[in-house]
Structures are given as C-alpha cells and as structure tokens.
Design an enzyme around this catalytic site. Structure first.
Site, PDB file in Angstrom:
ATOM      1  N   ASP A  72      64.687  -6.161 -20.681  1.00 19.03           N
ATOM      2  CA  ASP A  72      64.441  -4.795 -20.244  1.00 19.03           C
ATOM      3  C   ASP A  72      64.827  -4.705 -18.776  1.00 19.03           C
ATOM      4  OD1 ASP A  72      63.389  -2.214 -21.276  1.00 19.03           O
ATOM      5  OD2 ASP A  72      62.126  -2.361 -19.507  1.00 19.03           O
ATOM      6  N   SER A  73      65.527  -3.640 -18.436  1.00 17.10           N
ATOM      7  CA  SER A  73      66.053  -3.568 -17.076  1.00 17.10           C
ATOM      8  C   SER A  73      66.088  -2.131 -16.599  1.00 17.10           C
ATOM      9  CB  SER A  73      67.456  -4.179 -17.035  1.00 17.10           C
ATOM     10  OG  SER A  73      68.247  -3.678 -18.081  1.00 17.10           O
TER      11      SER A  73
HETATM   12  P1  IMP Z   1      66.931  -0.743 -21.418  1.00 20.35           P
HETATM   13  O1  IMP Z   1      68.090  -1.005 -22.310  1.00 20.35           O
HETATM   14  O2  IMP Z   1      65.802  -0.041 -22.065  1.00 20.35           O
HETATM   15  O3  IMP Z   1      66.497  -2.005 -20.715  1.00 20.35           O
HETATM   16  O4  IMP Z   1      67.419   0.265 -20.277  1.00 20.35           O
HETATM   17  C1  IMP Z   1      68.289  -0.171 -19.311  1.00 20.35           C
HETATM   18  C2  IMP Z   1      68.760   1.007 -18.475  1.00 20.35           C
HETATM   19  O5  IMP Z   1      68.644   0.642 -17.098  1.00 20.35           O
HETATM   20  C3  IMP Z   1      70.249   1.296 -18.701  1.00 20.35           C
HETATM   21  O6  IMP Z   1      70.420   2.292 -19.673  1.00 20.35           O
HETATM   22  C4  IMP Z   1      70.701   1.740 -17.337  1.00 20.35           C
HETATM   23  O7  IMP Z   1      70.370   3.079 -17.135  1.00 20.35           O
HETATM   24  C5  IMP Z   1      69.835   0.895 -16.401  1.00 20.35           C
HETATM   25  N1  IMP Z   1      70.476  -0.417 -16.132  1.00 20.35           N
HETATM   26  C6  IMP Z   1      69.995  -1.635 -16.449  1.00 20.35           C
HETATM   27  N2  IMP Z   1      70.843  -2.593 -16.080  1.00 20.35           N
HETATM   28  C7  IMP Z   1      71.884  -1.979 -15.528  1.00 20.35           C
HETATM   29  C8  IMP Z   1      73.101  -2.456 -14.990  1.00 20.35           C
HETATM   30  O8  IMP Z   1      73.412  -3.661 -14.970  1.00 20.35           O
HETATM   31  N3  IMP Z   1      73.916  -1.510 -14.529  1.00 20.35           N
HETATM   32  C9  IMP Z   1      73.618  -0.198 -14.537  1.00 20.35           C
HETATM   33  N4  IMP Z   1      72.531   0.320 -15.067  1.00 20.35           N
HETATM   34  C10 IMP Z   1      71.646  -0.591 -15.552  1.00 20.35           C
END
Ligand code: IMP
Length: 203
Positions: A72-73
C-alpha cells in the site's frame, strides 16, 4: 506454487510492473491477483499504509491458500497536512484516474509557493503466509517536491509532478532504472527482499 513465484495483491498494472522488476532482482516472478478472477476486492479501510498492506496480503492469502505480498502506498503532501496519504488512489473520488487526482492536487496547491511544496511518497509492504499471518513487513519513503506543471510521462500516479530535487527531474521524466533505485517502493523492497528470500525456503 513454485518457491520462486509469488502473488501480489494489487490491481494496479504499473505498480505491479514496478514490484515485478524489483522481485526479478532476486529471481522471483510475480503473479498479479487479477489472474484469479474469483478473489474478491480488498476493502482498504485501514488507517495506515501498513494496515492496508497487511490487509491486502492476508485476505488474498486466505482466499488463495498461498503466500501473498500486499503493498500500500501513497503521497503525503506537507502543505496538505499529509493528504492525500492513504487516500492517494481515490483523492478525486472513488475510481478516480491519475489525471483527475493530479488535477485535484495541483489545484489544492495553487497558492502554495515552491519552497512549501515538500512531499513524501510512502510504500508499505507485507508478506502473508497461506494461513493469513504476516511474516515480514517493511516501509520505505522518498522525499520530493510537487511541481505546478507536469514533466514527463513515465511512472504512474503523481510521478509527473513529483520532483526529485537532487536530480532536478520528476519521476515522470527520470528513467525507470533510477526510480527502481530511489523510490519509496525501492527502499521498502530493499529491506523486504532479503527477508523474503530467507523465508522462501519454507514455501
Ligand atoms: P494503492 O494501490 O491503494 O496502494 O494506491 C496507490 C496510489 O498512491 C496510486 O494510485 C498513486 O496515486 C499513489 N502512488 C503510490 N505509489 C506511487 C508512485 O510510485 N508514483 C506515483 N504515485 C504513486
């Protein structure tokens, strides 16, 4: 499952590619959860990146009875008190595109001067065993600054606006190789991969 193949609980293709590239450095192949249409979507209702990463990993591991990685990011912007944070993927609303999320970010920062546009990406990663127990967890961060205008079309999400000051370039315009060394995800996986490798002997 062979002991060099592992499921990633993500439906984001570009993120999956980045994780696959990082895992390939230790000879692992990633299978995306989208290869298993019967696995239900995980509701990301935790209040930290780490909780959501663990939730993705355990729910998919239990559904498949396999070892699973959850990640998660998101982006924490200083001037927005850490927003969008865990809501990064849906900043502009449920199912929002990267373009809509970026438009909202840029509009919210419109009156913020360059020196106050600091931000940090965060990546939390967790490994669940088939019984739904977290065996490894790690987190990485990467500091940068949010530009008012996009530069480059590489990466995904907020990358065209995320400046790496040391390189005077955004993740949108730096090569994937540089992002693979410097990013929040690269830093999380730098801690995670040696532990995964050790535990893979149990797979
Ligand atoms: P997840 O998939 O629920 O963890 O959501 C991650 C969201 O965080 C992505 O849709 C992006 O909006 C943002 N995000 C996370 N990592 C990155 C990255 O490496 N580059 C740009 N946006 C990121």
């Amino acid at each position: 499952m062979s002991n060099r193949t592992i499921v990633l609980a993500s439906r984001n293709k570009k993120k999956t590619q980045e994780v696959a590239d990082l895992l390939a450095t230790i000879g692992f192949t990633v299978v995306p959860v989208t290869d298993f249409p019967d696995v239900p979507e995980v509701e990301e209702d935790g209040d930290t990146f780490a909780t959501n990463a663990a939730k993705k990993a355990t729910e998919v591991a239990l559904a498949l009875n396999q070892w699973v990685i959850g990640e998660d990011s998101g982006l924490r912007v200083d001037a927005l008190k850490g927003a969008p944070g865990i809501y990064s993927a849906r900043f502009a609303g449920p199912g929002a595109t990267d373009e809509l999320n970026n438009a909202k970010l840029i509009s919210e920062l419109a009156s913020v001067p360059p020196e106050k546009r600091g931000a940090g990406y965060v990546s939390s990663v967790a490994l669940s065993n088939p019984a739904g127990e977290i065996k490894v967890a790690a987190e990485g961060t990467c500091r940068g600054r949010i530009l008012a205008e996009a530069s480059g079309s590489g990466g995904f999400g907020y990358d065209p606006y995320f400046l790496i000051p040391e390189y005077h370039r955004t993740f949108g315009s730096l090569s994937p190789l540089v992002k693979r060394k410097l990013s929040h995800r690269a830093r999380a996986f730098a801690q995670f991969l040696p532990l995964l490798q050790k535990i893979a002997e149990e797979f």
